[in-house]
Design an enzyme around this catalytic site. Sequence first.
Site: not given
Length: 339
Positions: A233, A278
């Site tokens: 990611s 996140k």
Amino acid sequence: MEKKRKLLIGFCIFFIITLFIPTPYYLFRPGSVEELESKVTVEGGEKNAAGHLYLTTVLSIRASNIYYLTYGMFAKHTDLRKVEEVRGDLSDEEYGRLLEHMMSSSQHYALAAGLRAAGEEVKVQPNGIFVSSILGTSHAKGKLEIGDIILQVDDQPVEKAADFLNYLAHKKAGDTVKINFNRDGDIKTKDIQLIPLQNGANKAGIGIVPEDQFKLETTRNVKINAADIGGPSAGLMFSLEIYNQSTPGDITKGYEIAGTGTINMDGNVGQIGGIREKIAAVNKAGVDIFFCPADVTPADTNEKDVMDEAQKEGYNVTIVPVKTLQEAIDYLEKLPPKK
């Protein structure tokens, strides 16, 4: 008093025993926000940007007992996921190999995308086929493992997945092929019977998901120190840092810029997991701008999820969905310098 003492001893024994009984869950929490200039070094590149580019992580913790699990049920910004959702039936070694491959491939993709965006030439040299998944019905179960690198089939070298699939194209279910592969530096050979395939160009195969293993030839060296960060990611942000060091000027312009998203060699940004965790970490870190994968297909949810989380929690972060690395570069180049 004797009765109370026995109850206390019983409770202590129960507590100690339950400390060592694992639960079938992982806890996912906001992880770290880590600047990239110190992790990436482009040969002959420029550092000392006015702002910073950051990757974002999710902290994954195995709920090793019921107390961790109870904490996860009530802790803010914590998501519970079953073990099979996270790693399927993979062993610890297989799961570790898969994460290492995903991060390594992500860095290669980021390197290629970042340098190509900077106008530099990158050559791709395939060197084997990574086994990323094995079907439950495959005869390769127990013979191949996740992380094996296939080198030959029936003594025919195969450098990339297309070579492998082309060789099997004229085979039928029930046929047997000899697979030569590398497992952690050991070369092994196994005979595997083919199974029928329902979807895909081939009617029969060994029942794996193959991915290209490759090396890159670049005009200059790029060193990436990802430490113990796993998964793909961080691809978008690695490619932005490589681009920034490889080109004149400073795309940060004094801003604190975080982001997430997979990247491929063409610079396309892909969906990731843990987007809600996140954005929570990014908000806590005081970041100005957060790049996230744009929702392109009906199945994509990153853009919707992060916008929903930011609105729900009142986060003061500028969220920028992007489909490609170039979209992120164009956005930053149009920004005025931060005052």
